[in-house]
Scaffold this active site. Structure first.
Site, PDB file in Angstrom:
ATOM      1  N   HIS A 235      40.004  37.911  40.542  1.00  0.00           N
ATOM      2  CA  HIS A 235      38.966  38.608  39.770  1.00  0.00           C
ATOM      3  C   HIS A 235      37.739  38.787  40.662  1.00  0.00           C
ATOM      4  O   HIS A 235      37.087  37.806  41.015  1.00  0.00           O
ATOM      5  CB  HIS A 235      38.606  37.804  38.519  1.00  0.00           C
TER       6      HIS A 235
ATOM      7  N   HIS B 241      50.567  33.798  36.223  1.00  0.00           N
ATOM      8  CA  HIS B 241      50.178  32.396  35.939  1.00  0.00           C
ATOM      9  C   HIS B 241      50.970  31.657  34.847  1.00  0.00           C
ATOM     10  O   HIS B 241      50.426  31.262  33.830  1.00  0.00           O
ATOM     11  CB  HIS B 241      48.690  32.290  35.659  1.00  0.00           C
TER      12      HIS B 241
ATOM     13  N   ASP C  32      44.539  33.285  40.403  1.00  0.00           N
ATOM     14  CA  ASP C  32      43.748  33.608  39.217  1.00  0.00           C
ATOM     15  C   ASP C  32      42.281  33.229  39.472  1.00  0.00           C
ATOM     16  O   ASP C  32      41.593  32.716  38.586  1.00  0.00           O
ATOM     17  CB  ASP C  32      44.293  32.912  37.961  1.00  0.00           C
TER      18      ASP C  32
ATOM     19  N   HIS D   9      32.587  32.404  37.895  1.00  0.00           N
ATOM     20  CA  HIS D   9      31.550  32.516  36.863  1.00  0.00           C
ATOM     21  C   HIS D   9      30.299  31.825  37.387  1.00  0.00           C
ATOM     22  O   HIS D   9      30.349  31.098  38.382  1.00  0.00           O
ATOM     23  CB  HIS D   9      31.992  31.809  35.570  1.00  0.00           C
TER      24      HIS D   9
HETATM   25 ZN   LIG Z   1      45.399  36.003  33.139  1.00  0.00          ZN
END
Ligand SMILES: [Zn+2]
Length: 431
Positions: free
Chosen positions: A67, A237, A310, A314
């Site tokens: 991400h 995942h 993954d 944050h």
């Molecule tokens: Zn996911």
């Protein structure tokens, strides 16, 4: 700084699982391409010799689930900080997840990411596009247009497509457009409201749990529809023992599927959530030891053929909230190899070559890219690791902008000393 893209890596131990190489030898790279791998290469004077005796030479690692948060949440991560962080973990290629703001569900959004990465000239960025518009699970996105712009996969990661009719149609389109569909398997009717694995710890903390069945049912749904449609399916995942069983069964039936798990499910159990430790809040949740054992068995028999991270950055304060309100996930790209090497290879569970297969050519096969091996003639994406280097994971010392790390304080082995992308050394330009 090594600026030339022609050099010999001399005296290292090369492990290239795709080509069954696992021995001490030299690697000759010219103009960013691998020219020769053999013992004692005597290069002409114009080629730089980089002595790496005692170190290991791997294909640059590939991470299918990262991400990057740009556009939209550049305070958490940018394409630049994310790619730098990945390089520091020996990862030269990443697949970016489409849950950006706005969602990556259009041609222009894909083109933005690709041009940004090109300008940065760090690692390779392979965008994925959303399965449904806005990841809302209702209307199928412009897959064909996005494929023409360079996506390598479609996924609504973060959520699963809950409506089976829409998922089936999306799989049919994906098959037509020759795209792999990557599913985050989670049945929302079962997982809704849950914040950690349903078990002893959730009972002790009196927090709502997410049952393994919330994943199992979604895995089954995805597998059944992949079998029917013939769509190439990758399961993101995986965290449960039943998932491993189902994947094994459908693979044996010849269904075109692959599956991954992540370091958090291999190195930790739900005990990490004890004392309301929000760093342990993960989606899917980190589960109990019996699930971890099954995942490792799945890796051993290659039912699970990929390890991704993954990586979910944050802001630190977003974890400093009550468990129910805290954000999900952890950063991971900078320590994923070290965690898996320490947990799986140093303990004898997997050979180094088998671990690397799951972080190099097998993920490359999922998204059909020509990366992840050191074949003569291929692009010189190479990670050199010092496997004896022991270090402590500290999020403050990472390149990621994320402040959330479930692995904080863990002692691990293995750190890259050189990372080449198309023959250019990148690590020394970052730190
Ligand atoms: Zn996911």
């Amino acid at each position: 700084m090594i600026s030339t893209s022609s050099f010999v890596l001399a005296g290292g131990h090369v492990v290239d699982p795709k080509n069954n190489i696992d021995k001490k030898c030299d690697v000759l790279v010219k103009d960013g391409v691998i020219i020769e791998i053999s013992e004692n290469i005597s290069a002409e004077a114009s080629v730089e010799i980089i002595n790496i005796s005692g170190k290991y030479v791997f294909p640059g690692l590939i991470d299918l689930q990262v991400h990057l948060r740009e556009p939209g949440r550049e305070d958490k991560e940018t394409i630049e900080s994310g790619l730098k962080s990945a390089l520091c973990g020996g990862i030269t290629s990443v697949v970016s997840m489409p849950n950006t703001t706005p969602v990556t569900d259009s041609q222009s959004a894909v083109e933005f990411q690709i041009s940004r990465a090109k300008k940065l000239n760090l690692g390779n960025l392979y965008p994925s596009g959303a399965i449904t518009k806005g990841q809302k699970g209702k209307e199928i996105s412009e897959m064909w247009e996005m494929k023409n712009s360079g996506i390598v996969a479609i996924t609504d990661d973060g959520v699963d497509v809950q409506n089976e009719g829409i998922l089936e149609k999306a799989m049919e389109y994906a098959k037509t457009h020759d795209l792999v569909l990557m599913s985050h398997c989670q049945n929302e009717a079962l997982s809704g409201g849950g914040v950690l694995h349903e078990g002893d710890i959730s009972t002790k903390l009196a927090l709502p749990g997410i049952s393994p069945q919330a994943e199992d049912l979604a895995v089954y749904k995805n597998l059944v529809l992949a079998e029917k449609t013939g769509c190439k399916l990758h399961l993101l995942h995986n965290s449960t023992k039943e998932s491993v069983k189902l994947i094994k069964e459908f693979k044996a039936r010849g269904v075109n599927i692959s599956a991954e798990t992540c370091p958090q499910y291999l190195t930790l159990t739900d005990a990490i959530c004890d004392n309301y430790n929000t760093q342990g809040k993960m989606y899917p949740p980190i589960r109990s030891q019996d699930h971890q054992d099954a995942l490792i068995e799945g890796l051993k028999e290659n039912t699970i053929s990929v390890i991704s991270t993954d990586h979910a950055p944050h802001l630190a304060f977003e974890k400093e909230k009550p468990f129910v309100e805290s954000v999900w996930g952890s950063v991971g790209v900078e320590c994923s190899f070290a965690l898996c090497y320490t947990r799986l290879v140093k303990t004898g569970e997997l050979s180094l070559s088998d671990l690397l297969a799951k972080m190099t050519f097998q993920p490359a096969d999922v998204i059909s890219i020509k990366r992840g091996d050191l074949s003569v003639g291929s692009v010189a994406d190479i990670a050199v690791f010092d496997l004896e280097k022991e270090w402590e994971i500290k999020v403050d010392e990472m390149q990621t902008k994320g402040g959330n790390c479930v692995f904080e304080g863990m002692k691990v082995f293995g750190k890259p000393t050189h990372v080449f992308v198309a023959g250019d050394e990148k690590l020394s330009t970052i730190k």
